[in-house]
Design a protein around this motif. Structure first.
Motif, PDB file in Angstrom:
ATOM      1  N   PHE A  56     -22.831  -0.290 -25.200  1.00 52.64           N
ATOM      2  CA  PHE A  56     -23.582   0.804 -24.578  1.00 52.64           C
ATOM      3  C   PHE A  56     -22.661   1.772 -23.840  1.00 52.64           C
ATOM      4  O   PHE A  56     -22.944   2.967 -23.763  1.00 52.64           O
ATOM      5  N   LEU A  59     -21.396   4.372 -26.205  1.00 54.16           N
ATOM      6  CA  LEU A  59     -22.392   5.391 -26.534  1.00 54.16           C
ATOM      7  C   LEU A  59     -22.865   6.175 -25.309  1.00 54.16           C
ATOM      8  O   LEU A  59     -23.720   7.033 -25.423  1.00 54.16           O
ATOM      9  N   GLY A  60     -22.338   5.833 -24.143  1.00 54.58           N
ATOM     10  CA  GLY A  60     -22.770   6.535 -22.933  1.00 54.58           C
ATOM     11  C   GLY A  60     -24.200   6.218 -22.573  1.00 54.58           C
ATOM     12  O   GLY A  60     -24.929   7.070 -22.069  1.00 54.58           O
ATOM     13  N   LEU A  61     -24.643   4.997 -22.848  1.00 54.18           N
ATOM     14  CA  LEU A  61     -26.038   4.632 -22.584  1.00 54.18           C
ATOM     15  C   LEU A  61     -26.162   3.634 -21.435  1.00 54.18           C
ATOM     16  O   LEU A  61     -27.029   2.774 -21.438  1.00 54.18           O
TER      17      LEU A  61
END
Ligand SMILES: Nc1ncnc2c1ncn2[C@@H]1O[C@H](COP(=O)(O)OP(=O)(O)O)[C@@H](O)[C@H]1O
Ligand code: SF4
Ligand SMILES: [Mg+2]
Lengths: 329, 321
Positions: A56, A59-61
């Motif tokens: 994550f 993905l920058g999540l």
């Protein structure tokens, strides 16, 4: 083997922490690895080791209370840890796609799968409606879904778990991303389907020339799929190296323990050598080596000083004061 | 779908029949209506004759049969007060109530849903907590007080909106409407706002609760991983998944406001159903009350049916059987 000299992703000293009421969870704490173009890397370790958080983070999540504290995520030279949200919208799906663990929950139950596929293409390609539809149908056929055209209007609940994961894979591959992060893509599936899905994923990744980070707690899966292995324990890399070498000749006692616990299909009655003890509470890690309470090789030094990740031989490294030599434990 | 509709229609008829029995019994046991129609100095013979004309000399089952038969022909009797068919009286007032209620519901949805989505998606923020506190006010303030404050501020102090009546109306399809004239609109705003506050607060809270639940779901994260913008993740993927309870409450509130806009209508001297009901209760105008009760039952049954249809439009897993 393919040419693996060109680096696609380099993660450098990544630290992702969660600031909870109960204290700071250093879920990822100084992780580094790199991934060549076309490479499949296995990211392994027991549950809670920080594998998903690594995925994550790329993905920058990471949502509040979590945060990337420091480190770099260099994707094709661009540091994603510092990229704006707008920039990340263009990268997610288009450059880096993700496959989630549970296909029963990763598709929106209220949208037909055709629409969920189309959304990806609308975001990331200039195709017109006809072109997008054709691409979706071809992609569904590619992942082994028959009567693809009719299935576009079906809803997720009209598919079995295995079929849903095929749809998820199709969505992930649609915009031809250069990197796939697959987070335990078969863990939630029937054992009988797992092998099929893994084969499908590998074929897709290879055909599209993409790279992949395959997150799993199952070393057997990684042994079959990955070019390189990175072993994570308590948010830190404890061992890294080419798959065959790591499996045949693990250096870190934790890796050795994981390998010993792989079930041997030819010998069902034999009890598995599970690693004794449990993963320690990541909020209050002891001084010294995080693995020492469970480690058969632990000595006094292990309680005092945390081992650094050190190169064992070219291309291989392990974080242990007393690494395993020559295959035995 | 057709089979389902027919089944629901039968259900609706059964409910309406049950309501008709209850209404009929209630009316039969609450006083003798003959005294409403005869003069105070009527003789016994005159009373007996009036009773015969009204059909009150027959047995209860017979009376009920006639009651239903007349009702089916749209004949609910004449208002004792206005000497007009009770149904006409009600139908004449219905549009006035409908228009302020529909405007109120629209205002509630337009304000509450985006705020609820915001508060549900960002539960920790100060602004979200402010919104939630505000919604508590909306729920707890009584409508008569809100109405009076609005009149005081907007009508008396600032003179922006008028405080009572419907203003100009136009006749469309045989009934008169305020919302199709500019002056009518200025009259609609305040009563609708008064009606909407509580509904707004409830819908906001339900939307927020639903969104908080939805935010945890994997498909939200998967949508983000596809590169969908935050706004579209919230509205295209999130909101619809949170909508079922919102629609349920919306339907209930809609029926509730149509049936019980009484207080607000009284405050704003709005000539709708509520005012008519109050007047009719005061004067024991039985036919009007009967029509009113039957109409309210019908409205609830129809809304309920529509809500079920909307469920199936929202969620493909919900099928009509
Ligand atoms: N949103 C969160 N809030 C607090 N802690 C979290 C959150 N997400 C993950 N963690 C913690 O981070 C650690 C690593 O989690 P994860 O990456 O999911 O492990 P893995 O995928 O290896 O099983 C765990 O200790 C988990 O409790
Ligand atoms: S450093 Fe010590 S405790 Fe840690 S893995 Fe190596 S031998 Fe075991
Ligand atoms: Mg995980």
């Amino acid at each position: 083997m393919k040419d693996m000299t060109e680096t696609l992703l380099r993660v450098d000293d990544l630290r992702t922490h969660f600031h909870t009421f109960a204290g700071t969870v250093k879920a990822v704490d100084g992780v580094s690895f790199s991934l060549a173009k076309g490479e499949i890397m296995g990211l392994v370790g027991e549950s809670g080791g920080g594998k998903s958080v690594v995925g994550f983070s790329i993905l920058g999540l990471i949502d509040s209370p979590g945060r990337i504290e420091s480190g770099q995520i260099l994707f094709d030279g661009e540091d994603l840890a510092k990229a704006s949200e707008d920039r990340m919208h263009k990268i997610r799906g288009k450059e880096i796609a993700m496959i989630f663990q549970d296909p029963m929950t990763s598709l929106n139950p209220l949208h037909p799968i055709g629409r969920q596929m189309d959304e990806m293409l609308r975001l990331h390609t200039d195709l017109d409606a006809r072109g997008r539809r054709a691409r979706c149908i071809r992609m569904l056929e590619d992942v082994g879904i028959s009567q693809a055209e009719d299935r576009l209007d079906s809803y997720p609940h009209q598919f079995s778990g295995g079929m849903r994961q095929r749809v998820v894979i199709a969505i992930a591959m649609l915009a031809e991303p250069r990197l796939i992060v697959a987070d335990e893509p078969t863990t939630a599936l029937d054992v009988t389907i797992q092998a099929q899905i893994l084969k499908l994923i590998r074929r897709q990744v290879r055909e599209h020339g993409a790279s992949m980070i395959l997150v799993t707690h199952d070393l057997a899966v990684v042994a079959e799929m990955a070019d390189h292995i990175t072993v994570l324990y308590c948010g830190k890399v404890v061992e890294r190296g080419p798959t065959r070498q790591v499996i045949d000749d693990p250096r870190h006692p934790y890796t050795a323990g994981l390998i010993a616990s792989i079930p041997d299909p030819s010998d069902r009655k034999h009890r598995l050598d599970q690693i004794p003890g449990a993963v320690p509470d990541i909020r209050k890690l002891p001084r010294g080596c995080n693995f020492r309470d469970r480690c058969p090789r632990a000595q006094a030094l292990c309680a005092e000083r945390e081992p650094d990740l050190e190169t064992q031989e070219p291309g291989r490294s392990a974080a242990c004061h007393f690494p395993v030599e020559g295959g035995g434990t | 779908m057709l089979g389902y509709t027919i089944k629901r229609l039968i259900q609706m008829v059964v409910v309406l029949w049950a309501v008709s029995v209850i209404v009929f019994l209630m009316m039969s046991f609450t006083g003798d209506p003959v005294f409403m129609v005869v003069p105070i100095d009527a003789t016994d013979a005159e009373i007996a004759q009036a009773r015969r004309i009204l059909g009150l000399d027959r047995s209860l089952p017979e009376q009920y049969f006639i009651f239903v038969q007349n009702m089916l022909q749209g004949d609910f009797g004449r208002s004792y007060v206005f000497r007009e068919p009770a149904l006409d009286l009600i139908l004449e007032r219905l549009p006035a109530t409908l228009e302020i209620v529909l405007v109120a519901m629209a205002m509630s949805a337009i304000v509450a849903i985006p705020l609820g989505v915001y508060a549900g998606a960002n539960p920790g923020r100060f602004s979200s907590r402010t919104i939630m506190s505000g919604s508590l006010l909306g729920i707890s303030l009584p409508s008569f007080w809100v109405g009076m404050m609005l009149i005081f501020l907007f009508a008396v102090k600032w003179r922006i909106f008028p405080s009572s009546g419907r203003g100009d109306t136009v006749e469309i399809l045989g009934t008169r409407w305020s919302i199709f004239t500019a002056d009518g609109w200025t009259h609609v705003i305040l009563p609708s706002l008064t009606l909407s506050l509580a509904t707004m607060a409830i819908i906001l809270r339900i939307t927020r609760a639903g969104m908080m639940e939805v935010m945890r779901q994997d498909y939200m994260k998967f949508a983000r991983a596809k590169g969908v913008s935050r706004r579209n993740v919230l509205y295209r993927h999130g909101l619809r998944n949170a909508l079922i309870p919102v629609v349920t409450i919306f339907g209930l509130q809609l029926g509730d406001l149509i049936a019980f806009a009484t207080i607000t209508e009284t405050i704003f001297a709005w000539p709708g159903l509520g005012k008519l009901l109050i007047d009719s209760i005061y004067r024991a105008d039985r036919p009007v009350i009967v029509v009113y009760l039957m109409l309210v039952a019908l409205i609830f049954v129809v809304i309920n049916f529509l809500v079920d249809i909307v469920y199936t439009l929202i969620d493909p897993r919900i099928t009509v059987k």
